[in-house]
Design a protein around this motif. Structure first.
Motif, PDB file in Angstrom:
ATOM      1  N   ILE A 135     -17.444 -14.404   1.682  1.00  0.00           N
ATOM      2  CA  ILE A 135     -18.323 -13.323   2.126  1.00  0.00           C
ATOM      3  C   ILE A 135     -19.646 -13.932   2.600  1.00  0.00           C
ATOM      4  O   ILE A 135     -20.332 -14.608   1.829  1.00  0.00           O
ATOM      5  N   PRO A 136     -20.014 -13.714   3.878  1.00  0.00           N
ATOM      6  CA  PRO A 136     -21.301 -14.233   4.365  1.00  0.00           C
ATOM      7  C   PRO A 136     -22.474 -13.639   3.593  1.00  0.00           C
ATOM      8  O   PRO A 136     -22.414 -12.495   3.135  1.00  0.00           O
ATOM      9  N   GLU A 137     -23.549 -14.446   3.453  1.00  0.00           N
ATOM     10  CA  GLU A 137     -24.719 -14.019   2.693  1.00  0.00           C
ATOM     11  C   GLU A 137     -25.987 -14.384   3.460  1.00  0.00           C
ATOM     12  O   GLU A 137     -26.149 -15.531   3.890  1.00  0.00           O
ATOM     13  N   CYS A 138     -26.864 -13.415   3.625  1.00  0.00           N
ATOM     14  CA  CYS A 138     -28.149 -13.681   4.271  1.00  0.00           C
ATOM     15  C   CYS A 138     -29.030 -14.422   3.261  1.00  0.00           C
ATOM     16  O   CYS A 138     -29.304 -13.908   2.178  1.00  0.00           O
ATOM     17  N   VAL A 139     -29.459 -15.634   3.608  1.00  0.00           N
ATOM     18  CA  VAL A 139     -30.237 -16.444   2.681  1.00  0.00           C
ATOM     19  C   VAL A 139     -31.710 -16.553   3.059  1.00  0.00           C
ATOM     20  O   VAL A 139     -32.517 -17.014   2.262  1.00  0.00           O
ATOM     21  N   ASN A 140     -32.066 -16.095   4.261  1.00  0.00           N
ATOM     22  CA  ASN A 140     -33.458 -16.188   4.682  1.00  0.00           C
ATOM     23  C   ASN A 140     -33.708 -15.217   5.830  1.00  0.00           C
ATOM     24  O   ASN A 140     -32.875 -15.082   6.724  1.00  0.00           O
ATOM     25  N   GLN A 141     -34.843 -14.548   5.783  1.00  0.00           N
ATOM     26  CA  GLN A 141     -35.250 -13.659   6.865  1.00  0.00           C
ATOM     27  C   GLN A 141     -36.658 -14.027   7.292  1.00  0.00           C
ATOM     28  O   GLN A 141     -37.540 -14.199   6.452  1.00  0.00           O
ATOM     29  N   MET A 142     -36.842 -14.161   8.624  1.00  0.00           N
ATOM     30  CA  MET A 142     -38.138 -14.537   9.181  1.00  0.00           C
ATOM     31  C   MET A 142     -38.418 -13.630  10.373  1.00  0.00           C
ATOM     32  O   MET A 142     -38.124 -13.996  11.500  1.00  0.00           O
ATOM     33  N   GLY A 143     -38.871 -12.440  10.115  1.00  0.00           N
ATOM     34  CA  GLY A 143     -39.110 -11.496  11.197  1.00  0.00           C
ATOM     35  C   GLY A 143     -37.792 -11.100  11.850  1.00  0.00           C
ATOM     36  O   GLY A 143     -36.901 -10.579  11.198  1.00  0.00           O
ATOM     37  N   ALA A 144     -37.675 -11.392  13.140  1.00  0.00           N
ATOM     38  CA  ALA A 144     -36.462 -11.028  13.877  1.00  0.00           C
ATOM     39  C   ALA A 144     -35.330 -12.041  13.681  1.00  0.00           C
ATOM     40  O   ALA A 144     -34.229 -11.836  14.165  1.00  0.00           O
ATOM     41  N   LEU A 145     -35.577 -13.123  12.953  1.00  0.00           N
ATOM     42  CA  LEU A 145     -34.569 -14.160  12.742  1.00  0.00           C
ATOM     43  C   LEU A 145     -33.993 -14.072  11.329  1.00  0.00           C
ATOM     44  O   LEU A 145     -34.700 -13.725  10.382  1.00  0.00           O
ATOM     45  N   GLU A 146     -32.717 -14.386  11.211  1.00  0.00           N
ATOM     46  CA  GLU A 146     -32.070 -14.445   9.913  1.00  0.00           C
ATOM     47  C   GLU A 146     -31.250 -15.720   9.823  1.00  0.00           C
ATOM     48  O   GLU A 146     -30.735 -16.214  10.822  1.00  0.00           O
ATOM     49  N   GLN A 147     -31.135 -16.240   8.610  1.00  0.00           N
ATOM     50  CA  GLN A 147     -30.302 -17.408   8.353  1.00  0.00           C
ATOM     51  C   GLN A 147     -29.188 -16.973   7.405  1.00  0.00           C
ATOM     52  O   GLN A 147     -29.456 -16.380   6.351  1.00  0.00           O
ATOM     53  N   TRP A 148     -27.945 -17.252   7.809  1.00  0.00           N
ATOM     54  CA  TRP A 148     -26.783 -16.814   7.035  1.00  0.00           C
ATOM     55  C   TRP A 148     -25.986 -18.009   6.549  1.00  0.00           C
ATOM     56  O   TRP A 148     -25.812 -18.983   7.268  1.00  0.00           O
ATOM     57  N   ASP A 149     -25.507 -17.920   5.318  1.00  0.00           N
ATOM     58  CA  ASP A 149     -24.573 -18.897   4.767  1.00  0.00           C
ATOM     59  C   ASP A 149     -23.220 -18.206   4.733  1.00  0.00           C
ATOM     60  O   ASP A 149     -23.022 -17.234   4.007  1.00  0.00           O
ATOM     61  N   CYS A 150     -22.296 -18.688   5.532  1.00  0.00           N
ATOM     62  CA  CYS A 150     -20.963 -18.067   5.603  1.00  0.00           C
ATOM     63  C   CYS A 150     -20.002 -18.654   4.582  1.00  0.00           C
ATOM     64  O   CYS A 150     -18.840 -18.259   4.516  1.00  0.00           O
ATOM     65  N   HIS A 151     -20.462 -19.587   3.767  1.00  0.00           N
ATOM     66  CA  HIS A 151     -19.644 -20.177   2.706  1.00  0.00           C
ATOM     67  C   HIS A 151     -18.297 -20.661   3.244  1.00  0.00           C
ATOM     68  O   HIS A 151     -17.262 -20.442   2.625  1.00  0.00           O
ATOM     69  N   TYR A 152     -18.332 -21.289   4.405  1.00  0.00           N
ATOM     70  CA  TYR A 152     -17.127 -21.810   5.081  1.00  0.00           C
ATOM     71  C   TYR A 152     -16.127 -20.693   5.388  1.00  0.00           C
ATOM     72  O   TYR A 152     -14.933 -20.925   5.424  1.00  0.00           O
ATOM     73  N   GLY A 153     -16.652 -19.504   5.631  1.00  0.00           N
ATOM     74  CA  GLY A 153     -15.792 -18.363   5.910  1.00  0.00           C
ATOM     75  C   GLY A 153     -15.558 -18.126   7.381  1.00  0.00           C
ATOM     76  O   GLY A 153     -16.001 -18.887   8.245  1.00  0.00           O
ATOM     77  N   ARG A 154     -14.883 -17.031   7.658  1.00  0.00           N
ATOM     78  CA  ARG A 154     -14.565 -16.646   9.021  1.00  0.00           C
ATOM     79  C   ARG A 154     -15.776 -15.993   9.657  1.00  0.00           C
ATOM     80  O   ARG A 154     -16.700 -15.581   8.969  1.00  0.00           O
ATOM     81  N   VAL A 155     -15.755 -15.849  10.963  1.00  0.00           N
ATOM     82  CA  VAL A 155     -16.913 -15.329  11.675  1.00  0.00           C
ATOM     83  C   VAL A 155     -16.729 -13.907  12.168  1.00  0.00           C
ATOM     84  O   VAL A 155     -17.636 -13.342  12.737  1.00  0.00           O
ATOM     85  N   PHE A 156     -15.559 -13.316  11.995  1.00  0.00           N
ATOM     86  CA  PHE A 156     -15.343 -11.942  12.463  1.00  0.00           C
ATOM     87  C   PHE A 156     -15.690 -10.954  11.396  1.00  0.00           C
ATOM     88  O   PHE A 156     -15.447 -11.136  10.252  1.00  0.00           O
TER      89      PHE A 156
END
Length: 88
Positions: free
Chosen positions: A67-88
């Motif tokens: 399950i992807p997890e948002c690990v950081n938010q910077m205004g309009a930008l987000e950083q996601w850790d997909c834990h080696y998961g799928r992208v769909f």
């Protein structure tokens, strides 16, 4: 050359994903995404990509139920850790 319907392609992809213990709702969504890409002519992420994707799953490089997890938010930008998961 035989013609395969989008539904047949989706069902085949879904069966392959389910055979690798992917959660059924996630398998349906991912299979639909792959089939739709093929149907829309996005060959880099449709029929041509699926065997490579399954190879990565079989090698443990992709975790189907992650399950992807948002690990950081910077205004309009987000950083996601997909834990080696799928992208769909």
């Amino acid at each position: 050359m035989p013609i395969i319907s989008v539904e047949q392609l989706q069902n085949t992809y879904e069966k392959i994903l389910l055979s690798r213990d992917m959660a059924s709702d996630m398998a349906k969504r991912l299979a639909t995404g792959f089939a739709d890409m093929a149907n829309e002519g996005v060959y880099s992420h449709g029929i041509n990509r699926f065997p490579v994707f399954i190879g990565q799953v079989d090698k443990g490089q992709i975790q189907l139920n992650a399950i992807p997890e948002c690990v950081n938010q910077m205004g309009a930008l987000e950083q996601w850790d997909c834990h080696y998961g799928r992208v769909f």
